[in-house]
Design an enzyme around this catalytic site. Structure first.
Site, mmCIF file in Angstrom:
data_model
loop_
_atom_site.group_PDB
_atom_site.id
_atom_site.type_symbol
_atom_site.label_atom_id
_atom_site.label_comp_id
_atom_site.label_asym_id
_atom_site.label_seq_id
_atom_site.Cartn_x
_atom_site.Cartn_y
_atom_site.Cartn_z
ATOM 1 N N LYS A 136 12.966 8.426 42.356
ATOM 2 C CA LYS A 136 12.436 7.103 42.004
ATOM 3 C C LYS A 136 11.592 6.597 43.165
ATOM 4 C CE LYS A 136 13.824 2.207 41.564
ATOM 5 N NZ LYS A 136 14.906 1.232 41.333
ATOM 6 N N ASP A 158 9.656 -3.405 44.646
ATOM 7 C CA ASP A 158 10.305 -3.894 43.426
ATOM 8 C C ASP A 158 10.533 -5.400 43.520
ATOM 9 O OD1 ASP A 158 11.697 -4.296 41.108
ATOM 10 O OD2 ASP A 158 13.544 -3.299 41.781
ATOM 11 N N LYS A 164 13.066 -11.185 41.121
ATOM 12 C CA LYS A 164 14.242 -11.262 41.988
ATOM 13 C C LYS A 164 14.215 -12.553 42.805
ATOM 14 C CE LYS A 164 14.779 -6.263 42.810
ATOM 15 N NZ LYS A 164 16.127 -6.112 42.251
ATOM 16 N N ASP A 203 12.598 0.664 47.904
ATOM 17 C CA ASP A 203 13.019 1.079 46.563
ATOM 18 C C ASP A 203 12.360 2.410 46.160
ATOM 19 O OD1 ASP A 203 14.679 0.660 44.414
ATOM 20 O OD2 ASP A 203 13.256 -0.607 43.313
ATOM 21 N N ASP A 238 13.395 -5.893 35.667
ATOM 22 C CA ASP A 238 13.925 -5.479 36.968
ATOM 23 C C ASP A 238 14.745 -4.182 36.853
ATOM 24 O OD1 ASP A 238 14.384 -5.588 39.667
ATOM 25 O OD2 ASP A 238 15.928 -7.151 39.553
ATOM 26 N N GLU A 259 13.710 -1.308 36.280
ATOM 27 C CA GLU A 259 12.477 -0.526 36.147
ATOM 28 C C GLU A 259 12.633 0.928 36.576
ATOM 29 O OE1 GLU A 259 13.234 -2.209 38.787
ATOM 30 O OE2 GLU A 259 12.794 -0.694 40.300
ATOM 31 N N ARG A 306 14.855 3.201 35.962
ATOM 32 C CA ARG A 306 15.196 4.118 34.871
ATOM 33 C C ARG A 306 13.986 4.364 33.972
ATOM 34 N NH1 ARG A 306 19.925 0.071 33.185
ATOM 35 N NH2 ARG A 306 19.660 -0.358 35.414
HETATM 36 N N1 BES Z 1 15.967 -1.429 42.987
HETATM 37 C C1 BES Z 1 16.960 -2.165 42.298
HETATM 38 C C2 BES Z 1 18.380 -1.765 42.693
HETATM 39 C C3 BES Z 1 18.793 -2.075 44.102
HETATM 40 C C4 BES Z 1 19.381 -3.280 44.414
HETATM 41 C C5 BES Z 1 18.651 -1.126 45.082
HETATM 42 C C6 BES Z 1 19.810 -3.517 45.708
HETATM 43 C C7 BES Z 1 19.073 -1.374 46.381
HETATM 44 C C8 BES Z 1 19.659 -2.575 46.685
HETATM 45 C C9 BES Z 1 16.812 -1.955 40.803
HETATM 46 O O1 BES Z 1 15.522 -1.746 40.348
HETATM 47 C C10 BES Z 1 17.303 -3.189 40.149
HETATM 48 O O2 BES Z 1 16.697 -4.203 40.313
HETATM 49 N N2 BES Z 1 18.400 -3.079 39.407
HETATM 50 C C11 BES Z 1 18.975 -4.186 38.745
HETATM 51 C C12 BES Z 1 19.374 -3.739 37.370
HETATM 52 C C13 BES Z 1 19.784 -4.861 36.473
HETATM 53 C C14 BES Z 1 18.592 -5.723 36.140
HETATM 54 C C15 BES Z 1 20.389 -4.265 35.244
HETATM 55 C C16 BES Z 1 20.195 -4.625 39.547
HETATM 56 O O3 BES Z 1 20.870 -3.766 40.117
HETATM 57 O O4 BES Z 1 20.417 -5.814 39.659
HETATM 58 ZN ZN ZN Z 2 14.202 -0.970 41.677
HETATM 59 MN MN MN Z 3 14.520 -3.582 39.886
#
Ligand code: BES
Ligand code: ZN
Ligand code: MN
Length: 486
Positions: A251, A256, A263, A274, A333, A335, A337
Site C-alpha cells: 500500500k 492520507d 481525518k 501511509d 478514509d 482507501e 483496501r
Molecule cells: N492509513 C489509515 C490507517 C492508519 C491509522 C495507519 C493510524 C497508521 C496509523 C487508513 O487508511 C485508515 O484511515 N483507516 C481507517 C479505516 C476506517 C475508516 C474503517 C481507520 O483505521 O480509522
Molecule cells: Zn491510509
Molecule cells: Mn485512510
C-alpha cells in the site's frame, strides 16, 4: 558508516568497545581497580545492550565502551544489541572510529556480521532538512572495525547483511520524506535511482493505463489529488528462468488525509508514512536484488494520494474494481483496501503468482489491538502463515496471526453493490482483511500484513532511532531466503 574487519586491534586513535559476557565479566584480562570501581559506580551488570564507559589512562586516555551481552542465549540477538549499542552511544560522541573486539566470544560468522548490521541500521538518520544542526548534534562516528570475528564474517556482511541494510535504508528514506517530496511519481523516481544497476526490471503504469484496465477502485482514491497515481512493478529474476515468482504488494498512499471523510487535524502529519507497505516492498526488492537472491520476486506498489477536493470521490459512491466487483465507498478514509484490491487483481492477471504477500499501514484498529510490538498477519494458508511467523522471529520483524472467517465477511455486504469498504468499528482490521480476501483468486496462497503500528516508532530501539523503522524489509528478505531460495 564504513565497516571493516581486522585480525588484531589497529594502532591510532579510536574508541575501544569490549563486549561483556554474562554477568559482570568483561574480557579485559587484568582489570585495574579503577575500572572495577567505574563499572560498579555505573551499575554495569552485563545486561544485553547495557553500557558503561571508562577512560584508559595508560592508553592515552582512550575511551573504553563496555557493552553487555546478557546470558548469551541467542548470539544473534546479543550481537545486534551490541552493534546497536555501539552506534547509539558513539554516533555523535565525537569519536570517529570505533573498534569492537570479539576475540574469545563464541559468535559465529553470521553473529559477527550482525554486529555490523545493527550498528549501520542504528546509525541511520534523516538530516536532509536540518540546516541548523549544531556541530555537537552531528554524527561523528564514520568507521566501525570488527576485530577477532570468526572466519567468513566479512563475506557474510558484504554478501548478505550490507545489501539488506541498503534495502532498509531505502524504505526508511521513503517513509521519512514528507508528502510534498514523496508522491507517486517521485516515489517511483527514488526507487529507480536507488535500484539502478541492480538488475531489477521496472515497469510503471500511470492513470491512463490503469483506467484502460478498469482499475476504478485505485483510481477513485486518486481522483481528488492533482498527483498522477502510479502502479510500480519491480521484477527480480534471480531464480529458475520461467519459475513462478513470489508476489509482494504494498500500500503506497503517499499522503492520507482521509479524503472527504477527512481525518482530524491532530496527528494528521503522520499520514505521510501511509506508504510504509509500499516502502517495505521497494526496500525488500533492493535487498534481495542487492544480494542476488536465487529467487524470482515481483514487487508491486499501488501509489496514490488521498485528498479532499471538488473532484474527490464521495461517501456512497460506487466504483467498479478491475476484478469486476463493485464497491460501495462508505468511508473515503478506508482507501488502502481500495488501492490494494486493484493491485492484487492486476498481479493475478499479469503475474499469475501462487503466493501473494501484501503489506499495508491499513487500519488504526491494528495499532489498538497489537500496539507497536507485532505486525498483524492474516493468511488463507497454514503453511504460509507458519513460514512468515518463523521469518518474523528470525528477522526481528515480529508477526502475530489474526483470524479470517465467513462471519466477518458478512459484515461488509453492501445493499447497493457487491461489497462495501468498511464494516462496523469492532474487528476493523479483520473486516479490512476480509475485504481484500474477496479479491484473492481461488488457489492463491495469500497473506496480508497490517503494519500500521510498525512502520514508524516514537521511541528508539536496538536497530533504529525514533522515526521510520524500515519494518518489513528484513522480514521479506528472510522469507525469500528461507522459503524461495531453498
Ligand atoms: N492509513 C489509515 C490507517 C492508519 C491509522 C495507519 C493510524 C497508521 C496509523 C487508513 O487508511 C485508515 O484511515 N483507516 C481507517 C479505516 C476506517 C475508516 C474503517 C481507520 O483505521 O480509522
Ligand atoms: Zn491510509
Ligand atoms: Mn485512510
Amino acid at each position: 558508516m564504513q565497516i571493516s574487519f581486522a585480525e588484531t586491534r589497529p594502532t591510532g586513535d579510536y574508541a575501544l568497545v569490549i563486549p561483556a559476557m554474562g554477568g559482570n565479566r568483561p574480557a579485559l584480562g587484568d582489570r585495574s581497580a579503577a575500572l572495577d570501581g567505574a563499572l560498579r559506580r555505573q551499575r554495569f551488570d552485563g545486561e544485553a545492550g547495557g553500557t558503561a564507559e571508562h577512560y584508559l589512562d595508560d592508553d592515552g586516555g582512550r575511551r573504553l565502551l563496555l557493552v553487555g551481552l546478557g546470558a548469551l542465549g541467542k548470539p544473534a540477538d546479543s550481537a545486534e544489541k551490541l552493534g546497536g549499542a555501539i552506534a547509539a552511544k558513539l554516533l555523535t560522541s565525537g569519536e570517529t572510529h570505533a573498534v569492537v573486539d570479539l576475540t574469545g566470544l563464541d559468535f559465529d560468522a553470521d553473529s559477527a556480521a550482525r554486529v555490523a548490521l545493527a550498528a549501520v541500521l542504528r546509525a541511520w538518520r534523516h538530516d536532509r532538512y536540518r540546516t541548523k544542526l549544531k556541530d555537537k548534534q552531528k554524527p561523528t562516528l564514520a568507521t566501525l572495525t570488527i576485530v577477532g570475528a570468526a572466519a567468513g564474517a566479512e563475506t557474510r556482511w558484504t554478501e548478505r547483511w550490507a545489501p539488506v541494510a541498503g534495502g532498509v535504508e531505502l524504505t526508511r528514506e521513503l517513509v521519512a520524506e514528507p508528502a510534498n517530496i514523496i508522491y507517486p511519481e517521485s516515489f517511483v523516481a527514488r526507487c529507480r535511482a536507488a535500484m539502478a544497476g541492480l538488475g531489477i526490471d521496472i515497469e510503471v503504469l500511470g492513470e491512463a493505463e490503469m483506467a484502460k484496465l478498469g482499475m476504478g477502485a485505485l483510481l477513485g482514491v486518486s481522483q481528488g489529488s492533482v498527483r498522477d497515481a502510479q502502479l510500480l512493478v519491480m521484477r527480480w529474476n534471480g531464480g529458475e528462468p520461467g519459475a513462478t515468482p513470489l508476489c509482494l504488494i504494498g500500500k503506497g498512499v503517499t499522503f492520507d488525509t482521509g479524503g472527504i471523510s477527512i481525518k482530524p487535524a491532530a496527528g494528521m502529519e503522520s499520514m505521510k508514512w501511509d506508504m510504509g507497505g509500499a516502502g517495505a516492498v521497494a526496500g525488500a526488492m533492493k535487498a534481495i536484488a542487492g544480494r542476488k537472491a536465487k529467487a524470482n520476486v515481483v514487487g508491486i506498489c499501488g501509489l496514490v494520494e488521498n485528498m479532499p477536493d471538488g473532484n474527490a470521490q464521495r461517501p456512497g459512491d460506487v466504483v467498479t474494481s478491475m476484478s469486476g466487483q463493485t464497491i460501495e465507498v462508505i468511508n473515503t478514509d478506508a482507501e488502502g483496501r481500495l488501492v490494494l484490491c486493484d493491485a492484487i487483481t492486476w498481479a493475478q492477471a499479469k503475474v499469475k503468482p501462487t503466493t501473494i504477500i501484501d503489506l499495508a499501514t491499513l487500519t488504526g484498529a491494528m495499532v489498538v489491538a497489537l500496539g507497536h510490538e507485532y505486525g498483524g498477519m492474516f493468511a488463507n494458508d497454514e503453511g504460509l502463515a507458519t513460514q512468515l511467523t518463523a521469518a518474523g522471529k528470525a528477522s526481528g520483524d515480529a508477526l502475530w496471526r489474526l483470524p479470517l472467517g465467513e462471519a466477518y465477511d458478512r459484515l461488509i455486504d453492501s445493499p447497493i453493490a457487491d461489497v462495501k469498504n468498511v464494516g462496523p468499528r469492532e474487528g476493523g482490521s479483520i473486516t479490512a482483511a476480509m475485504f481484500l480476501s474477496r479479491f484473492v483468486d481461488e488457489g492463491v496462497k495469500w497473506a496480508h500484513l497490517d503494519i500500521a503500528g510498525m512502520a514508524w516508532s516514537d521511541k528508539p530501539a536496538t536497530t533504529y532511532d525514533k522515526g521510520a523503522t524500515g519494518y518489513g524489509v528484513r522480514l521479506l528478505d528472510q522469507y525469500v531466503a528461507d522459503v524461495c531460495e531453498q
